[in-house]
Design an enzyme around this catalytic site. Structure first.
Site, PDB file in Angstrom:
ATOM      1  N   HIS A 208       0.830  -1.205   0.000  1.00 61.42           N
ATOM      2  CA  HIS A 208       0.000   0.000   0.000  1.00 61.42           C
ATOM      3  C   HIS A 208       0.866   1.257   0.000  1.00 61.42           C
ATOM      4  CE1 HIS A 208      -3.132  -2.895   1.032  1.00 61.42           C
ATOM      5  NE2 HIS A 208      -4.050  -1.940   0.917  1.00 61.42           N
ATOM      6  N   HIS A 250       1.920  -3.619   9.343  1.00 57.78           N
ATOM      7  CA  HIS A 250       3.331  -3.558   8.996  1.00 57.78           C
ATOM      8  C   HIS A 250       4.131  -2.962  10.143  1.00 57.78           C
ATOM      9  CE1 HIS A 250       2.842  -4.579   4.714  1.00 57.78           C
ATOM     10  NE2 HIS A 250       1.731  -3.863   4.770  1.00 57.78           N
TER      11      HIS A 250
END
Length: 289
Positions: A208, A250
């Site tokens: 992303h 993440h």
């Protein structure tokens, strides 16, 4: 009164013959003579046995030495060759990398405030997931294909064609790096992401974030936008990257490298820019206004 015990010759025990008053070896039956005979028959008195024991002592064994202050029966273990020894002193680079990794994991856990409904900012999780969808690859690919099919100008088709090329390049590079690095996602992450594939179980780098950096730089360079809209594009990319850590998807280093990779991907796209002159076959497919 009991009489003292006598030997076979009639002499009291403990006395010796006057003729044997010299060396015990000449004694006819004395205790000294008996002890000397016993000691001469012991294995240690044999010179061959003595040499055998001396050859088996730790001093004569290769690679072993007696301990200081200890008996000759104690010895050190044999020393390993120089090439077989393990260097127990870690390098400065190894210590620095382990320290950075520890800081990365600690900071990522601290910033994961939307990782679950019970987190400190758990009420913001639906908004973070909506922002997550805005950076997903499928909406961007479908939207680009739709706009490309509806475009009625060569300039618009050229920009959209290169945007499609950039999105496909991003998917390829991110999937390749994730498959090579294979870094697991944070332990506090919940695998409830929208439309995942096999490599999405790995976290390095953040797809992303790479897509947000790539698309934002692409838009700022090829679309004419007012200053407020340009600021919104930059904020969208930055907040999207931050939301990846807040959702627990993440670690911080995944997002940081994602920004760098996305920025460099645009440089590749700009260098390999597709145009009717460089890729005429692709533009023939969209020659209808």
């Amino acid at each position: 009164m009991q009489s003292p015990r006598r030997n076979a010759e009639g002499r009291p025990l403990g006395t010796c013959d006057p003729s044997s008053s010299g060396s015990p070896a000449h004694g006819g039956g004395s205790r000294f003579e008996f002890q000397s005979l016993l000691s001469s028959r012991m294995p240690g008195a044999d010179p061959t046995s003595a040499r055998l024991r001396a050859s088996e002592s730790p001093v004569h064994r290769r690679g072993s030495f007696p301990l200081a202050g200890a008996g000759s029966s104690q010895a050190l273990p044999p020393q390993l060759p120089e090439e077989d020894r393990i260097d127990l002193n870690p390098s400065f680079l190894g210590i620095a990398l382990r320290s950075l990794l520890a800081i990365d994991l600690w900071l990522s856990k601290k910033l994961g405030v939307c990782a679950g409904e019970s987190s400190s900012w758990g009420s913001m999780r639906p908004l973070m997931k909506l922002l997550e969808i805005s950076g997903h690859g499928i909406p961007w690919l479908l939207g680009t294909l739709y706009c490309l099919s509806r475009s009625d100008s060569w300039a618009g088709r050229e920009v959209l064609m290169n945007l499609l090329f950039a999105l496909l390049l991003d998917l390829l590079l991110v999937s390749l790096i994730k498959g090579l690095v294979r870094r697991r996602r944070p332990a506090h992450n919940q695998m409830d992401m929208f439309f995942t594939i096999s490599v999405d179980k790995y976290s390095f780098p953040s797809g992303h974030t790479t897509r947000a950096a790539l698309v934002s730089r692409f838009i700022l360079n090829h679309l004419v936008l007012a200053i407020p809209l340009r600021v919104l594009v930059v904020l969208w990319a930055f907040i999207l990257g931050l939301s990846r850590v807040m959702l627990g998807r993440h670690n911080v280093t995944d997002v940081a490298f994602g920004f760098f990779l996305g920025y460099m991907q645009y440089s590749i796209v700009d260098y390999c820019w597709l145009s009717p002159r460089t890729a005429p076959v692709l533009f023939v497919l969209w020659n209808q206004p």
